[in-house]
Design an enzyme around this catalytic site. Structure first.
Site, PDB file in Angstrom:
ATOM      1  N   TYR A   1     -12.072  35.261 -56.557  1.00 47.07           N
ATOM      2  CA  TYR A   1     -12.768  33.994 -56.324  1.00 47.07           C
ATOM      3  C   TYR A   1     -12.752  33.645 -54.830  1.00 47.07           C
ATOM      4  O   TYR A   1     -13.794  33.437 -54.206  1.00 47.07           O
ATOM      5  CB  TYR A   1     -12.115  32.880 -57.145  1.00 47.07           C
ATOM      6  CG  TYR A   1     -12.573  31.502 -56.759  1.00 47.07           C
ATOM      7  CD1 TYR A   1     -13.900  31.117 -56.938  1.00 47.07           C
ATOM      8  CD2 TYR A   1     -11.695  30.582 -56.179  1.00 47.07           C
ATOM      9  CE1 TYR A   1     -14.336  29.857 -56.556  1.00 47.07           C
ATOM     10  CE2 TYR A   1     -12.118  29.323 -55.800  1.00 47.07           C
ATOM     11  CZ  TYR A   1     -13.437  28.964 -55.990  1.00 47.07           C
ATOM     12  OH  TYR A   1     -13.866  27.722 -55.602  1.00 47.07           O
TER      13      TYR A   1
ATOM     14  N   THR B 226     -13.702  26.932 -50.279  1.00 46.77           N
ATOM     15  CA  THR B 226     -12.485  26.588 -51.013  1.00 46.77           C
ATOM     16  C   THR B 226     -11.224  26.906 -50.216  1.00 46.77           C
ATOM     17  O   THR B 226     -11.216  27.847 -49.403  1.00 46.77           O
ATOM     18  CB  THR B 226     -12.442  27.382 -52.332  1.00 46.77           C
ATOM     19  OG1 THR B 226     -11.135  27.275 -52.906  1.00 46.77           O
ATOM     20  CG2 THR B 226     -12.713  28.872 -52.112  1.00 46.77           C
TER      21      THR B 226
END
Ligand code: UDP
Length: 330
Positions: free
Chosen positions: A144, A120
């Site tokens: 995350y 990501t």
């Protein structure tokens, strides 16, 4: 080129299910494992073998490797909601980092040769400059992003010590749906802009909140690099081709179009697609949103046999909207 059997983890999820379709359309043998914590069984075509379970279950994945002769993995399974990761960091390190450790360990033991990992843009945190280059500092600002970056690092070290190669694909903002209407975002508790705007367009919501209008950008709203989910799925297939053709190389690559759009520009596109304008409410900034995230996709274009097929916002929004209509009819 040999099309080796591929295990797709999280293949019942949003991006994973599109990767399954792209692999299947390209003639690759494919099998799915998904614990359905977020995925939907009906997004996986009936003819694709499906195993309900966790990638952290070493015995299960080892059995799947043997049963299907798996030689490559596309690893999508994981948790993906940034604010939730701040509230429940240990869940994120377990579901993203620890589960990946179990999967990679089983893969090494079974001599699986190629691993593609779903990473990501959150690994970059709040970048100092855009477009972001792969070699720019990796300073995640939430659990995350950190949980994904740790897995990247684990893969790098493990690939140096064991006979497999890996790819880490760092996604920017993924949106849209399969142009043939076979899959899309199901949206239990949607948070993403285009999904929310599509829900508002079909009447599931009253309005879209615009989070922040005082950012240092031309119209004051945040800028993101939106990529069509089917283009992203195609990039995975291209990356897998590269890993199988060049077993001595790894690949770390941004996935985006290299083009930034503001929140208001995205909402204008929704209004064009919808015919009637979606109601906008100007709201406070959302915590943790960097003003701009735009990929440099020079490496993606250089390394992969890939070009965008759906590379404009109106196409992304059109497909997101028609999927939203499909969901209404279900
Ligand atoms: N956004 C917004 N309203 C919403 C959802 C998102 O204004 O209801 C904004 C958000 O603040 C960010 C951009 O849209 O600037 C993209 O957010 P999204 O959640 O889609 O993706 P992110 O970039 O956070 O991964």
């Amino acid at each position: 080129m040999s099309k080796v059997p591929v295990l797709v983890t999280g293949g019942a999820g949003y991006i994973g299910s599109h990767a399954v379709l792209a692999l299947k359309d390209g003639g690759w043998p494919v099998v799915v494992v998904d614990d359905l914590s977020n995925g939907s069984r009906e997004l996986v075509p009936d003819e694709v073998p499906f195993h309900d379970g966790s990638v952290a279950d070493g015995a299960l994945v080892t059995r799947i490797f043997a049963e299907h002769g798996v030689e490559a993995i596309m690893h999508f399974a994981g948790s993906i909601v940034v604010p939730e990761s701040v509230e429940k960091p240990l869940d994120y390190y377990r579901n993203n980092t620890v589960a990946s450790h179990a999967l990679v360990s089983a893969a090494v033991a079974a001599d699986v040769r190629h691993i593609l990992f779903s990473s990501t843009a959150a690994v970059y945190g709040a970048p100092e400059r855009v477009p972001i280059d792969e070699d720019d500092p990796k300073l995640p600002i939430n659990p995350y992003g950190a949980s994904k970056l740790m897995t990247e690092r684990m893969l790098e070290d493990a690939a140096a010590a064991h006979p497999f190669n890996y790819g880490a694909l760092r996604y920017f903002n993924v949106a849209g749906a399969d142009p043939q209407g076979r899959s899309g975002q199901v949206g239990k508790g949607s948070t993403h802009l285009i999904k929310i705007a599509a829900e508002a367009a079909v009447g599931k919501r009253d309005h879209v909140a615009v989070f922040g209008t005082d950012y240092p950008t031309p119209d004051g709203t945040c800028i993101r690099d939106y990529i069509h989910v089917s283009d992203l799925a195609a990039a995975h297939v291209a990356a897998l081709e590269l890993l199988t053709e060049r077993p001595d190389e790894n690949l770390v690559v941004n996935c985006g179009y290299g083009k930034g759009l503001s929140v208001l520009e995205v909402l204008d596109s929704i209004d064009r697609a919808n015919g009637t304008p979606v109601r906008r409410e100007f709201a406070e900034r959302r915590a943790g949103d960097p003003p701009q995230l735009v990929a440099s996709n020079a490496r993606m274009l250089d390394k992969l046999e890939w070009r965008p097929a759906y590379g404009d916002i109106d196409t992304i929004v059109r497909d997101a909207l028609s999927w939203e209509h499909t969901l209404l009819e279900r």
